[in-house]
Design an enzyme around this catalytic site. Structure first.
Site, PDB file in Angstrom:
ATOM      1  CG  ASP A 129      32.413  39.233  41.347  1.00  0.00           C
ATOM      2  OD1 ASP A 129      33.017  38.512  42.504  1.00  0.00           O
ATOM      3  OD2 ASP A 129      32.516  39.064  39.865  1.00  0.00           O
ATOM      4  CG  HIS A 130      31.372  35.583  43.086  1.00  0.00           C
ATOM      5  ND1 HIS A 130      31.626  36.358  42.310  1.00  0.00           N
ATOM      6  CD2 HIS A 130      31.246  34.050  42.961  1.00  0.00           C
ATOM      7  CE1 HIS A 130      31.485  35.525  41.021  1.00  0.00           C
ATOM      8  NE2 HIS A 130      30.732  34.075  41.790  1.00  0.00           N
ATOM      9  CG  ASP A 194      32.273  32.979  37.483  1.00  0.00           C
ATOM     10  OD1 ASP A 194      32.325  33.316  38.785  1.00  0.00           O
ATOM     11  OD2 ASP A 194      32.152  33.127  36.590  1.00  0.00           O
ATOM     12  NE  ARG A 476      25.393  28.349  35.484  1.00  0.00           N
ATOM     13  CZ  ARG A 476      26.604  28.340  35.698  1.00  0.00           C
ATOM     14  NH1 ARG A 476      27.610  28.353  37.106  1.00  0.00           N
ATOM     15  NH2 ARG A 476      27.199  28.062  34.622  1.00  0.00           N
ATOM     16  CB  SER A 671      30.037  26.904  39.730  1.00  0.00           C
ATOM     17  OG  SER A 671      30.666  27.690  40.208  1.00  0.00           O
ATOM     18  NE  ARG A 673      29.985  26.981  42.605  1.00  0.00           N
ATOM     19  CZ  ARG A 673      28.375  26.919  43.081  1.00  0.00           C
ATOM     20  NH1 ARG A 673      28.344  26.170  43.963  1.00  0.00           N
ATOM     21  NH2 ARG A 673      27.307  27.875  42.205  1.00  0.00           N
TER      22      ARG A 673
END
Length: 781
Positions: A129-130, A194, A476, A671, A673
């Site tokens: 999806d990213h 995520d 965000r 995030s 990440r």
């Protein structure tokens, strides 16, 4: 990890182009295993085991339990022996499943491959999806993404097949919407790579965002550690109505708690007002709980969740949940560490921003506030959708407003984009006419993907540096997050308000009181939005975009080209040398807010998420250097020249000089990440010293063998200068709760000694000593 299975009733789902079809082999009992749609081998719903664990813990604690405690403690590895104290002890947990989006899955799967294990130990999925950039429209953008990212998609698909992981192809939708439609259910514990994984709390689950290394632990069958969360209660009374939406609940809560007010806590919604919120509305609220730093958020099981599960082909799970409902709601008399009360009948529509998601304003005031603050009033683009607000109900309510405008001959004054959350939502809103209405009013339908919400937006209407305003239904709105333009003033609000402001073309518009002007000059006021919670007919599943892992994967090959600039196999980080860290250079002393977007930017950098060396070229390029108020400009203390942050870091590493970063409050918010932790480690960083950390980032740093440390006295931040050398002492006796000492050596020959706190437990200290959590895992094999 042993998968608890109590096989009495099994539910198998035949997948086809039409609706899901269930084949039930036996009547349900308390001991029931349910194999669910698109679930991987070993998937099960086991309320009985959770019930046993809850009873063990309740007897030990001898008090009523919150819902959060029931589900978390119900997943303890050792409920009889685990030390439990909110906010202090570390819990060893057994999550039920793992979900990974494609940008973080690359590094997670590379780490899992490095572990040497043959298969994942718990059901796991990858969701593409990213990596889909919004440029023209859904079909063109999706095809371009498939072409540009073919190497990465092939790696993820083959790695998934090889190691027993389900794979959702590009175009299937956003990870969190797919989880809500397929995998979340009341009482499940799910971790996802995520930060908005808490979206699953809308179905009464404990869904927690983590870094990839945490996911690897769970996939490897290792108990997962989490500091025992505090519990913040939000009691809802009254009823939602009119222009007020579920999004306004979390916008209000964000204004109360701020971006760090939920850190270390689960936010638990309860009270009579809960029943007026739809299941997908609850998911919206939980999703944006990430913006207050919460570990996760959730709602108690109710009829709204039951109806949603029945509508999405999981009625059998709902039937089981009914049997164990007492375990899926809080105990009467349970106590919260903090309690917030919100009367939904009095709650007004909100809009938050710019530049931070906790700057809350009533929509009725935003025009005046914008004028006073010098924010651009003209709305350039309105964007609805994203993982936060792309449900059938959201799209229906937005379409109801668009229809009113079209009936008067009016189209959006601002650009308008629509992002369906999943292929199922896309197909259903197209079938039911919402897509045509939203397109006719001026909307451009984008791919079923994250798109502009994460910076995947090839925006052309303004130049970089041009001051402008956008309004979104996203979660965000950090500086430059959506379009890489630091001058863009981004506001987050509900899809309904986004649609109204896109029609008006200005922030100075309150749809509850103000009028629009039709092309014929007629003044009219929008009626409050309406929309069905769920489609009257079944959902249309659309195209089948799921790849189930094969039973026999021995012939599957996973190849990483050594010359690839997108993928790179990982080399182990070096072990701790057993000594104190002497004379560390200050790579950068960061001023103010420093999110994971500042540390490791997304947008165009997403293409390097599987290549650690290449993506390390974005290390801290968005952070503000306190020395000169500039971004990506720090002094190389070896040469005396200024250069980019990653360039200076590489120069230090090449010359055998270790370094650290100094930061401010809530460092690493945003995030999940883990690249924001991998990159400093890869380029020679040893420690990050700040006033406070965001939860996920602090854990990610520990996982990669770095020292996340906090000032015992926050004022000591001011004692460190960019040209200092810093020694961190006391590492040989590093132990839980014992502070370390930093000796700050100034360029004039003077010194300061300060105390640094940490939150390492015994297991995490072993990660540091081994060089990383992955190194330690290998040592124990």
């Amino acid at each position: 990890m042993a998968t608890y299975c109590l096989a009495v009733a099994r539910v198998r789902v035949a997948l086809g182009t039409g609706a899901r079809r269930f084949h039930v082999s036996a009547a349900f009992s308390a001991k029931a295993k349910v194999a669910m749609s698109r679930f991987e081998p070993g998937s099960s719903v086991n309320y009985e085991k959770m019930h046993e664990n809850i009873n063990i813990v309740r007897k030990r604690l001898n008090r009523p339990l919150t819902l959060s405690e029931k589900i978390v403690y119900g997943h303890l590895d050792n409920p009889a022996g685990q030390e439990i104290e909110r906010g202090r002890t570390y819990l060893r947990l057994r999550p039920d499943r793992v979900a990974m989006q494609d940008a973080t899955a690359q590094m997670a799967m590379l780490q899992f491959i490095s572990s040497g294990l043959p298969k994942v130990a718990v059901p796991s999925t990858i969701h593409c999806d990213h990596l889909i950039e919004a440029q023209i429209g859904a079909a063109q953008d999706l095809q371009r993404a498939k072409d540009v990212n073919q190497e990465v998609y092939n790696f993820l698909a083959t790695a998934a097949a090889k190691y027993g992981v389900g794979f959702w192809k590009p175009g299937s939708g956003i990870i969190h919407q797919i989880i809500l439609e397929n995998y979340a259910y009341p009482g499940v514990m799910l971790i996802g790579t995520d930060s908005h994984t808490p979206n699953g709390g809308g179905l009464g689950s404990i869904s927690i965002g983590v870094g990839g290394a945490d996911a690897v632990d769970v996939m490897a069958g290792i108990p997962w550690e989490l500091k025992c969360p505090k519990v913040i209660g939000v009691r809802l009374t009254g009823t939602l109505s009119g222009w007020t939406s579920p999004k306004d609940v979390i916008l209000k809560v964000a204004g109360i708690l701020t971006v760090k007010g939920g850190t270390g806590a689960i936010v638990e919604y309860h009270g009579p007002g809960v029943d007026s919120v739809s299941c997908t509305g609850m998911a919206t609220i939980c999703n944006m709980g990430a913006e207050i730093g919460a570990t996760t958020s959730l709602f108690p099981y109710n009829h709204r969740m039951k109806t949603y599960m029945e509508k999405t082909g999981r009625g059998e799970i709902a039937a089981l949940a009914d049997q164990f409902k007492d375990d899926l709601v809080p105990d009467k008399g349970c106590e919260y560490d903090q309690l917030i009360e919100i009367n939904l009948s009095e709650l007004k529509p909100h809009i938050n921003g710019p530049f931070t998601p906790d700057l809350a304003h009533p929509v009725s005031d935003i025009g005046a506030i914008a004028k006073k603050s010098g924010w651009p009033l003209e709305v350039k683009v309105g964007l609805i959708g994203s993982c936060t607000n792309s449900s059938y109900e959201d799209m229906g309510r937005a379409a109801s407003l668009a229809k009113q405008a079209l009936d008067k001959g009016l189209k959006c004054k601002a650009q308008f984009t629509v992002t369906p959350g999943s292929e199922q939502i896309r197909a259903t809103i197209e079938r039911d006419g919402y897509t045509k209405i939203l397109s006719d009013v001026g909307g451009v339908v984008l791919a079923n993907a994250c798109g502009p919400c994460i910076g995947q937006w090839d925006r052309k209407d303004v130049k970089k540096g041009e001051k402008n305003t956008i309004v979104t239904s996203y979660n965000r709105n950090f500086t430059a997050r959506n379009d890489a333009n630091p001058a863009t003033h981004a506001f987050v609000t509900s899809p309904e308000i986004v649609t109204a402001l896109a029609l008006a073309g200005t922030l100075n518009f309150n749809p509850e009181t103000d009028y629009l002007t039709a092309p014929n000059g007629e003044k009219f006021k929008l009626e409050p939005p309406t929309g069905d919670e769920l489609p009257s007919r079944d959902f249309d599943p659309g195209q089948d975009t799921y790849q189930h892992p094969p039973t026999d994967s021995s012939s599957v090959k996973v190849n990483v080209n050594p010359s690839s600039n997108r993928l790179q196999l990982l080399e182990p980080f070096d072990k701790w040398h057993g000594k104190d860290l002497e004379d560390l250079r200050v790579l950068i002393k960061v001023k103010g807010k420093c999110t994971t977007d500042h540390i490791s930017a997304a947008g165009p950098w997403l293409k390097f998420r599987g290549h650690l060396d290449n993506i390390s070229n974005n290390l801290l390029i968005g952070a503000i250097n306190i020395e000169n108020d500039a971004v990506n400009k720090v002094k190389n203390q070896l040469t005396g020249e200024y250069g980019g942050v990653p360039d200076v870091a590489r120069h230090y590493k090449a010359n055998g000089v270790n370094w650290l970063v100094v930061g401010d409050e809530n460092y690493g918010e945003g995030s999940s990440r883990e690249h924001a932790a991998l990159e400093p480690r890869h380029l020679g960083g040893r420690a990050i010293i700040v006033k406070s950390f965001a939860r996920i980032h602090e854990t990610n740093l520990k996982k990669q063998g770095l020292l996340p440390l906090t000032f015992a006295d926050p004022n000591d931040y001011d004692k460190i200068h960019p040209d200092d050398k810093i020694s961190i002492t006391g590492l040989k006796s590093l132990s839980p709760g014992k502070p370390l000492t930093a000796v700050i050596k100034h360029s004039d020959g003077s010194q300061d000694r300060i105390s640094l706190n940490h939150t390492f437990n015994e297991t995490q200290i072993e990660w540091f000593q081994a060089g990383s959590a992955l190194n330690r895992m290998k040592e124990l094999q």
